[in-house]
Design an enzyme around this catalytic site. Structure first.
Site: not given
Length: 594
Positions: A192, A121, A154, A142
């Site tokens: 993130n 991540s 992702e 991800h």
């Protein structure tokens, strides 16, 4: 011709790895799942069986389907058993050395065309790729937790990833009923990278005692429609996890927005990790519980028993625009007599007509009786004279965001209003203390920032200046509760709570687009799908208006002087070009109808 993925491997059977295995098996794929020991394999099997049992209990899967799903999964403790798979997804803990060793080992055993993917991540996919003899076939994949539920994936391409690898995985992810977004290899990827800057900023606000944890969380839930407040979300993620992600992001970006606020380290050292330890920003009934219990930080009533509350019966509102009219409606609907002042009889008439139309809609929809409609309208009086505010208990100024104009109004109100009358401004970005300084009664001046549309939006930011009297703040909070609103308290600095947290996040999204890191569509999809936000950043910017957004970002930068707050050049260029969003038909996207 696109690759076919029939048999896939997963390395790591923790919560995340087991969830990825389930995703593949649910979609009819043969899965070989590898762990380091038989005990770890057994734990992974338990994760899978618990998840499928939950699906059966909820009626989402039959016993037969669960049996078939589990039957498609083979477990092993040997990487050699992954020799014939078409794709391997690594899902071991977030340690670069550990992941690199896994990739190096896989590289020895799998076929030359096998794609190696990491579920990291935050770590560099490029760093993992160069530990293999096939860097062109290494990619980030991800998944979000819980993988069987969350739609976003992702796909992270490095500078050497072969284009067809990304294209094939994009098509493959879509067959898994996922929403794939393609991005470059940068710490935090999309979700993130945008989420954790915002969370870090919220933690810093709390650390500075700018606002309480409850008010910070309530502001973002009620002001932006977020499913969770930032501090509650940090508790769910885990403060240690958040700290590691921020550290990784800061190491790459050197952006102070990503530098973990010192409070994280202090809380982690004290064992306050969030829900998993039973205490973080909040205290929970027990470790891993979601039930919040009272603690020493839990506030009592919003209004302190020690602060008296002034009586408010008659209210004045300066302004006849959309926001002002909405505020008039809110007060009149709550039983207050309201005087609305406009610059001309026609503007006052149009404002009251708009309020009447709004109330009529509520009657048609069955949300309001005709009697209440008539009573509400009967409490509203129009005027073009500020002098008619001489006997009101509270005046709410709701005119254009121009400081000198607001200061002139407050100076006039100071001379007209009776002693003890509270003077409030609805400004969303200007210093409330500037309005207070235009009067001889700064202790009676407070910010009451309603959100648009005022009759619908629950949040009101109650902004106290350095000179606001405690009983004025207490009265404002109590008044908002009488209006059926959710009041939050904060100090008088640019952006208050909501805009100070929201607009740096939106600005980061623009910078991400400007760097050609991802498309606007992928960034919006990532934030809506991965973070459950009601709108993606570019959708929201086009709705708010790019000129309004730029003005707020400039005010934030002027106040905080941090490079991370500096408006993205792309936003400034779009505003200069007249692309202001939906209101002009063109913004980050083009709209066929205005």
């Amino acid at each position: 011709m696109a690759r076919e993925f029939r048999t896939v491997g997963v390395v790591g059977l923790g919560t995340m790895g087991a969830g990825i295995v389930e995703v593949f098996a649910r979609n009819g794929l043969q899965v070989i799942a590898a762990e380091v020991t038989e005990e770890a394999v057994a734990r992974g099997r338990t994760h899978l069986e618990t998840s499928t049992r939950r699906a059966i209990d909820r009626g989402k899967m039959t016993e037969e389907q669960a049996g078939e799903l589990l039957g498609r999964i083979t477990t092993t403790t040997s990487m050699a058993d992954l020799a014939d798979v078409d794709l391997v997804v690594e899902a071991v803990p977030e340690s670069l050395d550990l992941k690199a060793s896994v990739f190096a080992e896989l590289d020895k055993h799998v076929g030359p065309d096998t794609i190696l993917a990491s579920n990291t991540s935050s770590l560099s996919v490029t760093e993992l790729a160069v530990r293999t003899q096939r860097p062109g076939k290494v990619v980030g994949m991800h998944f979000f937790n819980p993988a069987p539920v969350q739609k976003l994936v992702e796909l992270v391409r490095t500078v050497v990833t072969e284009p067809d690898v990304v294209e094939d995985l994009q098509a493959f992810a879509a067959t898994l009923d996922k929403v794939p977004v393609v991005i470059g290899d940068r710490a935090g990827f999309i979700a993130n990278a945008l989420l954790f800057g915002y969370l870090n900023h919220a933690a810093r606000m709390y650390e500075e005692r700018y606002a309480s944890r409850e008010d910070l969380d309530a502001a973002m839930r009620h002001g932006c429609g977020y499913p969770m407040g930032p501090l509650a979300l940090l508790d769910l993620i885990g403060l240690d996890t958040a700290y590691e992600i921020l550290e990784t992001m800061y190491a790459q970006s050197r952006n102070l927005m990503h530098a973990p606020t010192p409070l994280f380290k202090q809380m982690i050292t004290a064992g306050l990790l969030g829900r998993k330890s039973g205490r973080g920003f909040y205290t929970y009934e027990k470790p891993h519980s979601s039930k919040v219990v009272p603690d020493a930080e839990t506030p009592g009533a919003l209004v302190s028993d020690e602060a008296p509350v002034r009586e408010v019966q008659r209210v004045g509102v300066v302004g006849t625009g959309t926001m002002a009219s909405g505020i008039v409606q809110v007060f009149a609907s709550a039983g207050f007599d309201v005087v609305v002042r406009g610059r001309s009889d026609s503007k006052v008439g149009a404002s009251i007509a708009g309020i009447k139309k709004s109330l009529e809609k509520a009657v048609v929809r069955g949300r309001l009786t005709e009697e209440k409609r008539d009573a509400t309208l009967g409490r509203i009086t129009g005027t073009t004279r500020l002098e008619d505010f001489a006997d009101v208990d509270l005046v709410v100024e709701a005119i254009a965001e121009e400081l000198e104009v607001k200061r002139a109004v407050f100076g006039a109100l100071d001379e007209i209003c009776k002693p003890g009358a509270i003077l409030a401004t609805t400004t969303s970005s200007l210093p409330v203390v500037e309005c207070a300084a235009a009067t001889s009664r700064p202790a009676d001046v407070v910010g009451l920032h309603f959100f648009n549309p005022a009759p619908v939006m629950k949040l009101v930011e109650v902004v106290s200046t350095i000179g606001t009297a405690p009983d004025v703040s207490a009265t404002a909070l109590a008044l908002c509760e009488k209006l059926g609103k959710v009041p939050v308290s904060c100090g008088d600095r640019a952006g208050f709570i909501v805009n100070a947290l929201l607009f740096p996040y939106l600005n980061d999204a623009v910078k991400m687009l400007e760097a050609h890191y991802a498309t606007a569509d992928d960034i919006d999809a990532a934030m809506k799908t991965g973070c459950a936000l009601p709108m993606g950043p570019f959708e929201l910017l086009d709705v708010v208006g790019l000129d309004v957004s730029l003005a707020i970002e400039r005010s934030l930068y002027k106040e905080f002087r941090q490079a991370g707050f500096a408006p993205a050049p792309l936003l400034e260029h779009l505003v200069t070009a007249g692309r202001l969003g939906r209101k002009t038909g063109h913004g980050f996207r083009d709209y066929t109808s205005r």
